[in-house]
Write an enzyme that holds these catalytic residues in place. Structure first.
Site, short mmCIF file in Angstrom:
data_model
loop_
_atom_site.label_atom_id
_atom_site.label_comp_id
_atom_site.label_asym_id
_atom_site.label_seq_id
_atom_site.Cartn_x
_atom_site.Cartn_y
_atom_site.Cartn_z
N ASN A 1 8.05 -0.44 12.14
CA ASN A 1 9.03 -1.12 11.28
C ASN A 1 9.94 -0.10 10.57
OD1 ASN A 1 7.33 -0.05 9.38
ND2 ASN A 1 7.06 -1.93 8.21
N LYS B 1 -1.77 -3.47 3.32
CA LYS B 1 -1.54 -4.53 4.32
C LYS B 1 -1.60 -3.98 5.75
CE LYS B 1 1.56 -7.81 3.72
NZ LYS B 1 2.90 -8.39 3.38
N TYR C 1 -4.97 3.75 0.23
CA TYR C 1 -5.02 4.30 1.58
C TYR C 1 -6.47 4.41 2.04
CZ TYR C 1 -4.01 7.62 5.42
OH TYR C 1 -3.89 8.23 6.63
N ASP D 1 7.13 -5.29 12.24
CA ASP D 1 6.14 -4.99 11.22
C ASP D 1 4.80 -5.55 11.69
OD1 ASP D 1 4.44 -5.01 9.05
OD2 ASP D 1 5.94 -5.80 7.63
N VAL D 2 3.84 -4.68 11.96
CA VAL D 2 2.58 -5.15 12.58
C VAL D 2 1.67 -5.91 11.61
CG1 VAL D 2 2.54 -3.42 14.42
CG2 VAL D 2 1.39 -2.91 12.24
N GLY E 1 -6.38 -7.95 17.45
CA GLY E 1 -6.19 -9.24 18.10
C GLY E 1 -5.41 -9.10 19.39
N LYS F 1 -8.21 2.19 5.07
CA LYS F 1 -8.73 2.81 6.30
C LYS F 1 -10.23 2.54 6.45
CE LYS F 1 -5.05 4.87 8.10
NZ LYS F 1 -4.51 4.50 9.42
N THR G 1 -2.89 17.46 9.59
CA THR G 1 -2.23 17.87 10.83
C THR G 1 -0.78 18.23 10.50
OG1 THR G 1 -3.66 16.36 12.04
CG2 THR G 1 -1.67 17.08 13.18
#
Ligand code: UDP
Length: 318
Positions: A37, A96, A150, A61-62, A107, A154, A180
């Site tokens: 997104n 979200k 965050y 936007d997933v 899904g 996760k 990283t």
């Protein structure tokens, strides 16, 4: 006779890691559908893919339902704000995408009978009381702290992935990614690597938080992506650390940046942000054994390539 290519979906495809992962998947002969997104990702990272018949980009936007026609064999869920500054600015979006976004991506993988790989994080260990961190360590996370948005997203995502694995019998993997660095990081994302390099190249003071005695272990992006690709092809379902165990203090890191850029920038000490982990170093025994993987790119080489990228990006001559 042409061999039919498999399709991989990458969420967060215009991000630092998503874009490098895409390059690797294309090289391995996959078709790639990238979804982003562009909240923290950038089209700059995927410009080079324009016109590639094996690549398709979807601006989406997933956290909303993901509809894709056709076959998919792998889903990599990499969408999320990932720098402390970003997730402090975008706390709800971060929660979200880790929860609803992971649910939608799972899904999709379930509907397609695809393998699923979650980009998780060393932040699941919080401010660790075990050092270095093994996958078996449960972590020391402040759920209501500023980083909680965050870390807990996760951790929830990992729980959701394991539930889909256990209850739906899905083929899932979880990578815990440690710090990283490399080309395509965002200069203004607030993370220590782009921050110090940008400051050094501009001759501005390097903003060291606290006394700079906290440690991190930095992995060059090509090494990280190689570990993740290998994990995606394995049949292991529990979390695997991927990162470089070469640990240094933030002060040592600042000194290395000054030396390698030849900058005369001073150090500007700033307050240490809340819940900033004091130490971080991956134990990669499992990745070594399971994937035959370990980092190949020495720090000096990786950091020089990264500095070069930012010089180009900023048009600052060497
Ligand atoms: N840091 C710093 N100066 C900066 C940005 C970060 O001293 O301008 C420190 C930060 O406090 C942390 C480490 O560098 O201890 C790594 O921070 P980063 O934001 O890169 O990611 P983190 O590993 O904390 O998720």
């Amino acid at each position: 006779m042409s061999h039919k290519k498999k399709t991989a979906v990458v969420t967060g495809a215009a991000g630092f890691l998503g874009s490098h992962l895409t390059d690797r998947l294309l090289k391995e002969g996959y078709k790639v559908i990238g979804i982003d997104n562009l909240l923290t990702g950038s089209v700059h990272n995927i410009e080079h893919l324009a016109g590639n018949a094996d690549y398709k980009f979807i601006h989406h936007d997933v956290t909303e339902f993901i509809y894709l026609p056709g076959e998919v064999s792998l889903v990599f869920h990499f969408a999320s704000p990932a720098s402390p500054i970003d997730y402090l600015k975008l706390p709800i979006q971060t929660l979200k995408v880790g929860s609803l976004g992971t649910h939608n991506a799972l899904g999709l993988a379930k509907a397609k009978g695809a393998t699923f790989l979650l980009a998780s994080t060393s932040e699941t260990y919080g401010d660790p009381l075990e050092h270095p961190q093994k996958e078996t360590y449960w972590g020391n996370v402040n759920p209501i702290g500023v980083r909680g948005v965050y870390d807990e997203a996760k951790r929830f995502a990992e729980a959701l992935v394991m539930a889909y694995h256990r209850y739906h019998g899905m083929d899932t993997k979880i990578v815990r990614i440690f710090n990283t660095y490399g080309p395509r990081m965002r200069l203004e994302d607030g993370r220590v690597v782009p921050a110090f390099i940008g400051q050094a190249l501009h001759g501005e003071p390097l903003t060291v938080f606290g006394q700079g005695q906290q440690t991190r272990s930095f992995c060059f992006v090509s090494d990280l992506i190689d570990g993740i690709y290998r994990l995606s092809q394995s049949d292991y379902h529990e979390p695997v650390n991927i990162g470089n165990p070469a640990e240094m203090t933030i002060m040592q890191f600042a000194e290395a940046i000054l030396r390698i850029t030849g900058s005369e920038s001073k150090i500007d000490y700033r307050p240490l942000p809340a819940d900033d982990p004091k130490v971080r170093q991956p134990d990669i025994t499992l990745a070594r054994k399971l994937l035959g993987w370990e980092p190949q790119v020495p720090f000096e080489e990786g950091i020089s390539r990264t500095i070069e990228y930012f010089r180009d990006f900023l048009r600052i001559p060497a």
